[in-house]
Design an enzyme around this catalytic site. Structure first.
Site, PDB file in Angstrom:
ATOM      1  CD  GLU A   1      -1.433  -0.303   3.610  1.00 62.09           C
ATOM      2  OE1 GLU A   1      -2.150   0.686   3.773  1.00 62.09           O
ATOM      3  OE2 GLU A   1      -1.514  -1.330   4.312  1.00 62.09           O
TER       4      GLU A   1
ATOM      5  CB  CYS B   1      -2.261  -4.796   6.324  1.00 63.62           C
ATOM      6  SG  CYS B   1      -2.011  -3.150   6.969  1.00 63.62           S
TER       7      CYS B   1
ATOM      8  CB  THR C   1       1.382   1.881  15.254  1.00 67.20           C
ATOM      9  OG1 THR C   1       0.623   2.831  14.497  1.00 67.20           O
ATOM     10  CG2 THR C   1       0.855   1.862  16.669  1.00 67.20           C
TER      11      THR C   1
ATOM     12  CB  SER D   1      -8.425   0.904  12.871  1.00 66.26           C
ATOM     13  OG  SER D   1      -7.478   1.138  13.889  1.00 66.26           O
TER      14      SER D   1
ATOM     15  CG  HIS E   1      -2.224  -7.215  10.263  1.00 66.20           C
ATOM     16  ND1 HIS E   1      -1.046  -6.867   9.639  1.00 66.20           N
ATOM     17  CD2 HIS E   1      -2.871  -6.050  10.537  1.00 66.20           C
ATOM     18  CE1 HIS E   1      -0.994  -5.542   9.532  1.00 66.20           C
ATOM     19  NE2 HIS E   1      -2.086  -5.022  10.068  1.00 66.20           N
TER      20      HIS E   1
ATOM     21  CE  LYS F   1      -5.651  -3.435  22.212  1.00 72.63           C
ATOM     22  NZ  LYS F   1      -6.477  -2.665  23.082  1.00 72.63           N
TER      23      LYS F   1
ATOM     24  CG  ASN G   1       1.744  -1.871  10.631  1.00 73.18           C
ATOM     25  OD1 ASN G   1       1.865  -2.958  10.059  1.00 73.18           O
ATOM     26  ND2 ASN G   1       0.589  -1.234  10.710  1.00 73.18           N
TER      27      ASN G   1
ATOM     28  CB  SER H   1      -7.754  -0.865   7.259  1.00 76.99           C
ATOM     29  OG  SER H   1      -7.253  -1.066   8.547  1.00 76.99           O
TER      30      SER H   1
HETATM   31  N1  CAA Z   1       1.560   2.094  30.780  1.00 75.34           N
HETATM   32  C1  CAA Z   1       1.036   0.989  30.180  1.00 75.34           C
HETATM   33  N2  CAA Z   1       0.030   1.051  29.264  1.00 75.34           N
HETATM   34  C2  CAA Z   1      -0.440   2.267  28.944  1.00 75.34           C
HETATM   35  C3  CAA Z   1       0.053   3.445  29.542  1.00 75.34           C
HETATM   36  C4  CAA Z   1       1.108   3.314  30.497  1.00 75.34           C
HETATM   37  N3  CAA Z   1       1.633   4.382  31.092  1.00 75.34           N
HETATM   38  N4  CAA Z   1      -0.636   4.491  29.037  1.00 75.34           N
HETATM   39  C5  CAA Z   1      -1.537   3.980  28.156  1.00 75.34           C
HETATM   40  N5  CAA Z   1      -1.415   2.641  28.110  1.00 75.34           N
HETATM   41  C6  CAA Z   1      -2.183   1.695  27.281  1.00 75.34           C
HETATM   42  C7  CAA Z   1      -3.667   1.993  27.199  1.00 75.34           C
HETATM   43  O1  CAA Z   1      -4.351   1.512  28.328  1.00 75.34           O
HETATM   44  C8  CAA Z   1      -4.021   1.249  25.919  1.00 75.34           C
HETATM   45  O2  CAA Z   1      -4.112  -0.114  26.186  1.00 75.34           O
HETATM   46  P1  CAA Z   1      -5.396  -0.942  25.655  1.00 75.34           P
HETATM   47  O3  CAA Z   1      -5.423  -0.761  24.162  1.00 75.34           O
HETATM   48  O4  CAA Z   1      -5.116  -2.348  26.069  1.00 75.34           O
HETATM   49  O5  CAA Z   1      -6.587  -0.346  26.309  1.00 75.34           O
HETATM   50  C9  CAA Z   1      -2.761   1.420  25.054  1.00 75.34           C
HETATM   51  O6  CAA Z   1      -1.714   1.825  25.945  1.00 75.34           O
HETATM   52  C10 CAA Z   1      -2.898   2.476  23.978  1.00 75.34           C
HETATM   53  O7  CAA Z   1      -3.371   3.628  24.605  1.00 75.34           O
HETATM   54  P2  CAA Z   1      -4.473   4.525  23.904  1.00 75.34           P
HETATM   55  O8  CAA Z   1      -5.607   3.670  23.438  1.00 75.34           O
HETATM   56  O9  CAA Z   1      -4.783   5.673  24.778  1.00 75.34           O
HETATM   57  O10 CAA Z   1      -3.596   4.989  22.660  1.00 75.34           O
HETATM   58  P3  CAA Z   1      -3.907   5.995  21.536  1.00 75.34           P
HETATM   59  O11 CAA Z   1      -5.284   6.519  21.605  1.00 75.34           O
HETATM   60  O12 CAA Z   1      -2.811   6.999  21.573  1.00 75.34           O
HETATM   61  O13 CAA Z   1      -3.779   5.161  20.187  1.00 75.34           O
HETATM   62  C11 CAA Z   1      -3.845   3.434  18.595  1.00 75.34           C
HETATM   63  C12 CAA Z   1      -3.544   3.799  20.039  1.00 75.34           C
HETATM   64  C13 CAA Z   1      -5.338   3.638  18.303  1.00 75.34           C
HETATM   65  C14 CAA Z   1      -3.471   1.995  18.320  1.00 75.34           C
HETATM   66  C15 CAA Z   1      -3.026   4.377  17.656  1.00 75.34           C
HETATM   67  O14 CAA Z   1      -1.652   4.149  17.857  1.00 75.34           O
HETATM   68  C16 CAA Z   1      -3.323   4.208  16.181  1.00 75.34           C
HETATM   69  O15 CAA Z   1      -4.256   4.817  15.651  1.00 75.34           O
HETATM   70  N6  CAA Z   1      -2.523   3.373  15.451  1.00 75.34           N
HETATM   71  C17 CAA Z   1      -2.714   3.124  14.027  1.00 75.34           C
HETATM   72  C18 CAA Z   1      -3.928   2.265  13.714  1.00 75.34           C
HETATM   73  C19 CAA Z   1      -3.737   0.804  13.983  1.00 75.34           C
HETATM   74  O16 CAA Z   1      -2.637   0.286  14.043  1.00 75.34           O
HETATM   75  N7  CAA Z   1      -4.857   0.074  14.101  1.00 75.34           N
HETATM   76  C20 CAA Z   1      -4.788  -1.360  14.301  1.00 75.34           C
HETATM   77  C21 CAA Z   1      -5.976  -2.068  13.704  1.00 75.34           C
HETATM   78  S1  CAA Z   1      -6.108  -1.668  11.953  1.00 75.34           S
HETATM   79  C22 CAA Z   1      -4.920  -2.658  11.233  1.00 75.34           C
HETATM   80  O17 CAA Z   1      -4.452  -3.588  11.813  1.00 75.34           O
HETATM   81  C23 CAA Z   1      -4.446  -2.301   9.855  1.00 75.34           C
HETATM   82  C24 CAA Z   1      -3.143  -1.592   9.952  1.00 75.34           C
HETATM   83  O18 CAA Z   1      -2.079  -2.206   9.896  1.00 75.34           O
HETATM   84  C25 CAA Z   1      -3.159  -0.149  10.112  1.00 75.34           C
END
Ligand code: CAA
Length: 389
Positions: A79, A111, A152, A201, A233, A242, A275, A308
């Site tokens: 991609e 992906c 990521t 996502s 993935h 998860k 990633n 996605s």
């Molecule tokens: N110590 C330990 N853990 C902590 C922490 C700390 N001090 N502070 C936060 N965390 C944890 C949170 O509890 C959370 O854990 P859970 O998911 O188990 O609840 C984790 O860290 C992430 O915290 P947030 O949810 O607050 O993080 P965020 O809002 O900043 O974003 C994300 C996380 C959504 C993954 C973001 O990085 C993102 O958008 N990434 C890109 C999208 C992605 O990868 N999506 C995956 C599915 S889609 C796919 O797979 C296709 C692809 O390749 C893109």
């Protein structure tokens, strides 16, 4: 006749950043990135490395003369395509010296597309058992500085030679896939950066997993006890965890413990790279096969592919006896260990670099790139020039 993965190559650029240092600069608790997201290091691609060069470098690691003669299909999943028309596979075909009478094609579906390439390769080999197919998953994951997706990101490629009588993994013909038009992650034509609805996502990934796994179980009359290990993935390693937790929620203690036991080796490389979109599932498989203990004979591995937008697929394969002898563990550890760490400032500069968006010529500085590696040397008259450094 068995068809499957006969060889696996891997390439990631020579630069990385440390996730704790990125967290410090972003004013985030380091544990959020290392535990919450589950990433230790993130590969950073210089301008001289793109989807084409990384794929070529991954393939060059494994191709020998016999492969070059037998391969007549090059399928490149990405991609991070570099041209709207010409496929990256054509450049890879030339750069890796594959015989002329081959077809070279690029596939796209976030992906997921390397998994579609595997299905096509299996069909092709079942019709022409003496032939081999080169399948590539190659990407640069880029969300941009100071974005939720920043921790990521990553860059790299996995190359797989598919053949009859494979020496690593014999693929089953049990796959179940699904498509659903959703907007969880995408990259409009005008943008160098992906757009993502992060939380949605994550949920979409888990929904697709639950759906294809449920259908797979029913169609194939299998459950978790039929699998020695699972690979997912891995957009970031916590997502794989998860997924595994979701699948093992209802499992027996024995099944859950066995499958959990393979989780760490299956994400060891992903943790150090980040990633790589189309290649991420296959990097996890590579990591399991190289960093995990020798799997029992005929052990079945379940694989979940997610792209996605979205397409998901659950499929499986059985390891071949003696597969460890055909893995390149030492080479891949050296590739990861010999990288140079960038300061966060250096990373920020590299991430914001881009090739000219107009017709300006450019010659790239590739001095720092390891010699012998395929690089993008420059662009002249709108033509990209690739070659060995
Ligand atoms: N110590 C330990 N853990 C902590 C922490 C700390 N001090 N502070 C936060 N965390 C944890 C949170 O509890 C959370 O854990 P859970 O998911 O188990 O609840 C984790 O860290 C992430 O915290 P947030 O949810 O607050 O993080 P965020 O809002 O900043 O974003 C994300 C996380 C959504 C993954 C973001 O990085 C993102 O958008 N990434 C890109 C999208 C992605 O990868 N999506 C995956 C599915 S889609 C796919 O797979 C296709 C692809 O390749 C893109």
């Amino acid at each position: 006749m068995e068809i499957g993965i006969d060889k696996m190559g891997f390439y990631t650029p020579e630069f990385f950043i440390d996730m704790e240092k990125l967290a410090e600069v972003r004013g985030v608790e380091p544990a959020k990135y290392t535990i919450g997201i589950g990433q230790e290091k993130m590969a950073v691609a210089p301008l001289s490395q793109d989807a084409v060069t990384m794929a070529a470098n991954a393939a060059l690691e494994v191709l020998d003369e016999e492969d070059r003669e037998a391969i007549d299909f090059v399928l490149l999943g990405t991609e991070s395509g570099v041209d709207h028309s010409k496929s990256g596979a054509v450049w890879v075909h030339r750069l890796t010296g594959i015989q002329k009478y081959a077809r070279s094609v690029e596939l796209k579906q976030a992906c997921y597309s390397a998994t579609a390439a595997i299905t096509m390769a299996m069909g092709h080999i079942s019709l022409h058992p003496e032939r081999k197919v080169l399948v590539l998953g190659t990407d640069i994951a880029k969300y941009g500085l100071n974005t939720g997706g920043e921790p990521t990101q990553g860059a790299g490629a996995v190359a797989m030679v598919l053949s009859a009588n494979p020496r690593i993994l014999a693929l089953d013909t049990d796959s179940v896939s699904m498509s659903e038009d959703i907007s969880d992650f995408w990259r409009p034509l005008h943008s160098d950066y992906a757009i993502v609805d992060g939380k949605f996502s994550n949920q979409a990934y888990l929904n697709f997993l639950a759906d294809v796994w449920g259908e797979y179980k029913q169609r194939n009359n299998r459950d978790l006890s039929d699998f020695e290990a699972l690979c997912f993935h891995v957009p970031y390693t916590k997502m794989g965890k998860k997924a595994l937790k979701a699948l093992t929620e209802q499992a027996s203690e024995e099944d859950a413990a066995r499958l959990m036991g393979y989780y760490e080796p299956s994400i060891s490389y992903n943790k150090a790279v980040g990633n790589i979109y189309t290649g991420s599932l296959y990097l996890s498989l590579l990591s399991l096969l190289e960093q995990g203990p020798e799997l029992p004979e005929d052990a079945r591995i379940g694989l979940f592919s997610y792209g996605s937008g979205g397409v998901g697929e659950f499929f499986s394969g059985k390891v071949k006896p003696g597969y460890k002898e055909h893995m390149l563990k030492d080479e891949h550890e050296a590739l990861l260990n010999n990288r140079r760490e960038l300061s966060i400032e250096e990373y920020e500069n590299i991430l914001q670099q881009a090739l000219p968006k107009d017709e300006t010529d450019i010659e790239l500085d590739v001095l720092e790139t390891t010699s012998g590696t395929v690089v993008l040397k420059g662009v002249q008259a709108n033509i990209r020039h690739y070659g060995k450094n």
